[in-house]
Design an enzyme around this catalytic site. Structure first.
Site, mmCIF file in Angstrom:
data_model
loop_
_atom_site.group_PDB
_atom_site.id
_atom_site.type_symbol
_atom_site.label_atom_id
_atom_site.label_comp_id
_atom_site.label_asym_id
_atom_site.label_seq_id
_atom_site.Cartn_x
_atom_site.Cartn_y
_atom_site.Cartn_z
ATOM 1 N N GLY A 64 2.799 2.449 10.734
ATOM 2 C CA GLY A 64 3.741 3.561 10.590
ATOM 3 C C GLY A 64 4.462 3.943 11.863
ATOM 4 N N HIS B 234 -9.416 0.947 4.966
ATOM 5 C CA HIS B 234 -8.139 1.150 5.665
ATOM 6 C C HIS B 234 -8.370 2.104 6.840
ATOM 7 C CE1 HIS B 234 -4.058 2.421 6.518
ATOM 8 N NE2 HIS B 234 -3.662 1.317 5.903
ATOM 9 N N GLY C 102 3.035 -1.149 4.242
ATOM 10 C CA GLY C 102 3.019 0.277 3.921
ATOM 11 C C GLY C 102 4.412 0.763 3.575
ATOM 12 N N GLY C 103 5.051 1.420 4.511
ATOM 13 C CA GLY C 103 6.343 2.074 4.278
ATOM 14 C C GLY C 103 7.377 1.190 3.590
ATOM 15 N N SER D 76 3.813 -1.885 10.261
ATOM 16 C CA SER D 76 5.267 -1.878 10.461
ATOM 17 C C SER D 76 5.942 -3.179 10.019
ATOM 18 C CB SER D 76 5.605 -1.557 11.926
ATOM 19 O OG SER D 76 5.151 -0.258 12.253
ATOM 20 N N GLU E 168 -6.783 4.535 7.855
ATOM 21 C CA GLU E 168 -6.593 5.964 7.529
ATOM 22 C C GLU E 168 -7.830 6.527 6.839
ATOM 23 O OE1 GLU E 168 -2.861 5.392 5.514
ATOM 24 O OE2 GLU E 168 -1.925 4.929 7.434
ATOM 25 N N GLU F 193 -4.972 -4.990 10.664
ATOM 26 C CA GLU F 193 -4.010 -3.901 10.807
ATOM 27 C C GLU F 193 -4.297 -3.133 12.095
ATOM 28 O OE1 GLU F 193 -2.166 -2.763 6.709
ATOM 29 O OE2 GLU F 193 -3.710 -1.349 7.289
ATOM 30 N N ASN G 149 0.863 -1.175 0.000
ATOM 31 C CA ASN G 149 0.000 0.000 0.000
ATOM 32 C C ASN G 149 0.905 1.232 0.000
ATOM 33 O OD1 ASN G 149 -1.760 2.073 0.511
ATOM 34 N ND2 ASN G 149 -2.436 1.339 2.513
ATOM 35 N N TRP G 150 0.985 1.863 -1.145
ATOM 36 C CA TRP G 150 1.914 2.999 -1.285
ATOM 37 C C TRP G 150 1.346 4.287 -0.693
ATOM 38 C CZ3 TRP G 150 3.992 2.506 -7.066
ATOM 39 C CH2 TRP G 150 4.657 1.274 -7.192
ATOM 40 N N LYS G 151 0.113 4.265 -0.274
ATOM 41 C CA LYS G 151 -0.542 5.441 0.325
ATOM 42 C C LYS G 151 -0.342 6.672 -0.583
ATOM 43 C CE LYS G 151 -0.158 3.185 4.732
ATOM 44 N NZ LYS G 151 -0.028 3.261 6.172
HETATM 45 P P1 13P Z 1 3.223 0.528 7.578
HETATM 46 O O1 13P Z 1 3.740 -0.779 7.007
HETATM 47 O O2 13P Z 1 3.919 1.723 7.063
HETATM 48 O O3 13P Z 1 3.152 0.464 9.086
HETATM 49 O O4 13P Z 1 1.707 0.679 7.072
HETATM 50 C C1 13P Z 1 0.847 -0.405 7.171
HETATM 51 C C2 13P Z 1 -0.377 -0.102 6.420
HETATM 52 O O5 13P Z 1 -1.145 0.761 6.795
HETATM 53 C C3 13P Z 1 -0.629 -0.868 5.200
HETATM 54 O O6 13P Z 1 -1.919 -0.670 4.725
#
Ligand code: 13P
Length: 267
Positions: free
Chosen positions: A178, A100, A240-241, A219, A102, A172, A13-15
């Site tokens: 994050g 998600h 994510g990251g 994470s 967010e 999640e 997930n590149w956000k």
């Molecule tokens: P991180 O891997 O950056 O913690 O993000 C997880 C995430 O929200 C994937 O959808």
């Protein structure tokens, strides 16, 4: 059904990161590392809407699939700023992340909108990755299981068992996203089992629940993925990251690849 029989999935997930040239470059680096590989997990890249098209072009004839990070549940209409399921399908998108945290936290999404979006994904044949997870307050108040069960049940409201084929759930925990605080693998495994038993109870069908991949997200890195993948209830990760760096993301995929049953051995 054992974990080996469920599909392993590693989704990135590149956000809200990467311009189109940057997205093309990142997808290209992941593709180049994997294009001759066999027995990979399902690998899904989820760039921003503006980068879907270049990333899809890069992923043509490769083992990589592409997902959107969100969508509206309606097909079309006067909904300024929204993107519909037919628009995603027309591009060649196969997966969509739904609910998600967010989206729930910053964009007012609720269990009810998650349910509408899940129904829309099912209706259009997009593979949904539905996200559930508790906040730090909920965890500290021992509400994790209640929250995750409620989110799961609400997402599935009004869907019948046949409509769940293809569904992927991502656990999640919000406090792990994050933050560098990865959820301990044994605990993530326990919550994944709670998600499965919620689905099993809702449909009075444990085999159905056992067939649905549950991913862990929060994470995830190459250095901690092995512990998550060693858990019987977990079938991969929503990253994510670490998915923004090709080398790191490919290392995560290779960890999952070690767990994939070779095609020849599948019954
Ligand atoms: P991180 O891997 O950056 O913690 O993000 C997880 C995430 O929200 C994937 O959808």
């Amino acid at each position: 059904m054992s974990v080996k029989q469920r599909q392993l999935v590693i989704a990135g997930n590149w956000k809200m990161h990467k311009t189109r040239p940057e997205a093309r470059e990142l997808a290209g680096a992941v593709r180049d590392a994997l294009e001759t590989e066999r027995d990979l997990p399902a690998v899904v890249l989820c760039p921003s809407f503006t980068s879907l098209e270049p990333v899809l072009q890069v992923c043509v004839n490769s083992p990589l699939a592409v997902g959107a990070q969100n969508m509206d549940h309606r097909d079309s209409g006067a909904y300024t700023g929204e993107i519909s399921p037919p628009m995603l399908l027309e591009l060649g998108v196969k997966y969509v992340i739904i609910g998600h945290s967010e989206r729930r936290q910053f964009f007012g999404e609720t269990n009810a909108t998650v349910n509408l979006k899940l129904k829309a994904a099912v209706r259009h044949g997009l593979i949904p990755i539905v996200c559930v997870g508790e906040t730090v307050d909920e965890r500290e108040n021992h509400l994790t299981d209640a929250v995750v069960s409620r989110q799961t049940a609400a997402a599935l409201d009004d869907l019948d068992a046949a409509q769940l084929s293809g569904l992927i759930v991502a656990y999640e925990p919000v406090w792990a996203i994050g933050t560098g605080k990865v959820c301990e693998a044994v605990e993530a495994n326990r919550v994944a089992a709670v998600i499965r038993s919620t689905i099993g109870n809702l449909y009075a069908n444990r085999d159905l629940a056992a067939s649905i991949p549950v991913l862990y997200g929060g994470s995830v890195k190459a250095s901690n993925i092995d512990e998550q993948l060693a858990q019987p209830e977990l079938d991969g990760a929503l990253v994510g990251g670490a998915s923004l760096n090709a080398e790191e993301f490919v290392a995560i995929i290779r960890s999952a690849q070690k767990k994939v049953q070779p095609a020849a051995a599948k019954s």
